[in-house]
Motif scaffolding. Structure first.
Motif, short mmCIF file in Angstrom:
data_model
loop_
_atom_site.label_atom_id
_atom_site.label_comp_id
_atom_site.label_asym_id
_atom_site.label_seq_id
_atom_site.Cartn_x
_atom_site.Cartn_y
_atom_site.Cartn_z
N GLU A 180 0.45 -0.74 -0.31
CA GLU A 180 0.21 -0.17 0.21
C GLU A 180 0.94 1.14 -0.14
OE1 GLU A 180 -2.84 -0.58 3.18
OE2 GLU A 180 -3.69 -2.68 2.14
N GLY A 181 1.69 0.92 -1.17
CA GLY A 181 2.52 2.60 -0.95
C GLY A 181 3.26 2.71 -0.44
N PHE A 182 4.26 1.17 0.23
CA PHE A 182 4.90 1.09 1.03
C PHE A 182 4.41 1.69 2.28
CE2 PHE A 182 7.97 1.17 -2.40
CZ PHE A 182 8.61 -0.20 -2.23
N SER A 183 3.54 1.81 2.94
CA SER A 183 3.23 2.35 3.90
C SER A 183 2.50 1.05 5.16
CB SER A 183 1.64 2.56 3.74
OG SER A 183 0.59 1.98 3.64
N LYS A 184 2.81 -0.30 4.90
CA LYS A 184 2.66 -0.97 5.79
C LYS A 184 4.21 -2.09 5.42
CE LYS A 184 -1.90 -2.42 5.23
NZ LYS A 184 -2.69 -3.67 4.46
N LEU A 185 4.77 -1.72 6.97
CA LEU A 185 5.98 -2.02 7.50
C LEU A 185 6.75 -3.30 6.47
CD1 LEU A 185 9.15 -1.61 8.40
CD2 LEU A 185 8.62 -2.78 10.70
N TRP A 186 5.54 -4.50 7.36
CA TRP A 186 6.11 -6.32 6.55
C TRP A 186 6.30 -6.00 5.11
CZ3 TRP A 186 10.57 -7.99 9.15
CH2 TRP A 186 10.26 -7.28 10.39
N PRO A 187 5.60 -6.43 4.48
CA PRO A 187 4.93 -5.95 3.05
C PRO A 187 6.25 -5.44 2.33
CG PRO A 187 2.31 -5.92 3.82
CD PRO A 187 3.87 -5.70 5.04
N SER A 188 6.40 -4.48 2.67
CA SER A 188 7.28 -3.13 2.37
C SER A 188 9.00 -3.70 2.13
CB SER A 188 7.35 -1.55 2.50
OG SER A 188 5.55 -1.02 2.59
N VAL A 189 9.20 -4.38 3.45
CA VAL A 189 10.51 -5.07 3.31
C VAL A 189 10.89 -6.46 2.64
CG1 VAL A 189 11.28 -6.05 5.65
CG2 VAL A 189 11.12 -3.98 6.21
N ILE A 190 9.73 -7.07 2.21
CA ILE A 190 9.38 -8.26 1.97
C ILE A 190 10.04 -8.20 0.61
CG2 ILE A 190 7.92 -10.59 0.68
CD1 ILE A 190 7.46 -10.81 3.87
N THR A 191 8.62 -6.89 0.11
CA THR A 191 8.80 -6.23 -1.66
C THR A 191 10.09 -6.03 -1.48
OG1 THR A 191 6.50 -6.10 -1.25
CG2 THR A 191 7.61 -4.77 -3.26
N VAL A 192 10.76 -4.84 -0.92
CA VAL A 192 12.48 -4.47 -1.12
C VAL A 192 13.44 -5.65 -1.34
CG1 VAL A 192 13.76 -2.92 -0.67
CG2 VAL A 192 11.27 -1.96 -0.01
N ILE A 193 13.45 -7.01 -0.89
CA ILE A 193 14.51 -7.61 -0.61
C ILE A 193 14.21 -8.79 -1.87
CG2 ILE A 193 14.84 -10.25 0.63
CD1 ILE A 193 14.14 -8.68 3.04
N VAL A 194 13.15 -8.99 -2.37
CA VAL A 194 12.40 -9.45 -3.34
C VAL A 194 12.51 -8.83 -4.61
CG1 VAL A 194 10.80 -10.98 -5.50
CG2 VAL A 194 10.73 -10.89 -2.47
N MET A 195 12.66 -7.42 -4.58
CA MET A 195 12.83 -6.54 -5.72
C MET A 195 14.68 -6.35 -5.65
SD MET A 195 11.85 -2.11 -6.02
CE MET A 195 10.68 -2.77 -5.84
N ILE A 196 15.63 -6.56 -5.00
CA ILE A 196 16.79 -6.78 -4.31
C ILE A 196 17.06 -8.06 -5.87
CG2 ILE A 196 19.04 -6.40 -3.52
CD1 ILE A 196 17.23 -4.57 -1.56
N LEU A 197 16.88 -9.02 -4.64
CA LEU A 197 16.98 -10.76 -5.65
C LEU A 197 16.69 -10.54 -6.61
CD1 LEU A 197 18.14 -13.02 -5.51
CD2 LEU A 197 15.65 -13.71 -3.96
N SER A 198 15.23 -9.82 -7.44
CA SER A 198 15.38 -9.48 -8.97
C SER A 198 16.18 -9.15 -9.35
CB SER A 198 14.14 -9.19 -8.75
OG SER A 198 13.45 -8.84 -10.00
N PHE A 199 16.88 -7.84 -9.09
CA PHE A 199 18.36 -6.96 -9.58
C PHE A 199 19.23 -7.55 -9.93
CE2 PHE A 199 14.55 -3.77 -8.53
CZ PHE A 199 14.68 -2.92 -10.08
N VAL A 200 19.46 -9.00 -8.68
CA VAL A 200 20.70 -9.29 -9.09
C VAL A 200 20.86 -10.62 -9.81
CG1 VAL A 200 22.11 -10.92 -6.75
CG2 VAL A 200 21.78 -8.56 -6.52
N LEU A 201 19.49 -11.07 -9.38
CA LEU A 201 20.01 -12.40 -10.22
C LEU A 201 19.69 -12.27 -12.21
CD1 LEU A 201 16.93 -14.57 -9.48
CD2 LEU A 201 19.13 -14.90 -9.15
N LEU A 202 19.05 -10.62 -12.01
CA LEU A 202 18.81 -10.25 -13.44
C LEU A 202 20.59 -9.58 -14.15
CD1 LEU A 202 17.70 -9.16 -16.09
CD2 LEU A 202 17.28 -6.85 -15.10
N ALA A 203 21.06 -9.21 -13.09
CA ALA A 203 22.84 -9.07 -13.14
C ALA A 203 23.29 -9.66 -13.85
CB ALA A 203 23.34 -8.43 -12.50
#
Length: 108
Positions: free
Chosen positions: A26-49
């Motif tokens: 919800e626009g990074f307004s919920k802590l744990w969904p936001s943390v998980i989203t950012v972790i998966v986002m970073i993992l996605s970029f690392v794998l793409l790289a």
């Protein structure tokens, strides 16, 4: 399937995960969904790289976004009740055809 394509498919699956996570953060307004989203986002970029070490830039990036777009659209249809009309499904099929074309025509 070589290692670069395995990395790329995993990166695309992570992209689906973080796109879905954005909805629930919800626009990074919920802590744990936001943390998980950012972790998966970073993992996605690392794998793409990792995939881009071998695959051409255009092939890797277009395939990554295609996998993410198709997977996210399908999740939207299945889990969120988004429209599943014929034109939408045909367009999803065209993206899949494009990703497969890039896979089989890419010179590595």
């Amino acid at each position: 399937m070589n290692t670069a394509w395995i990395y790329l498919v995993l990166a695309g699956l992570c992209e689906i995960g973080w796109a879905y996570g954005l909805k629930y953060s919800e626009g990074f307004s919920k802590l744990w969904p936001s943390v998980i989203t950012v972790i998966v986002m970073i993992l996605s970029f690392v794998l793409l790289a990792q995939a881009m070490k071998t695959l051409p830039l255009g092939t890797a990036y277009a395939s990554w976004t295609g996998i993410g777009a198709v997977g996210t659209a399908i999740l939207g249809i299945v889990l969120l009740g988004e429209p599943r009309d014929a034109v939408r499904l045909i367009c999803i099929g065209l993206i899949i055809a494009g990703v497969l074309g890039l896979k089989f025509l890419a010179k590595e």
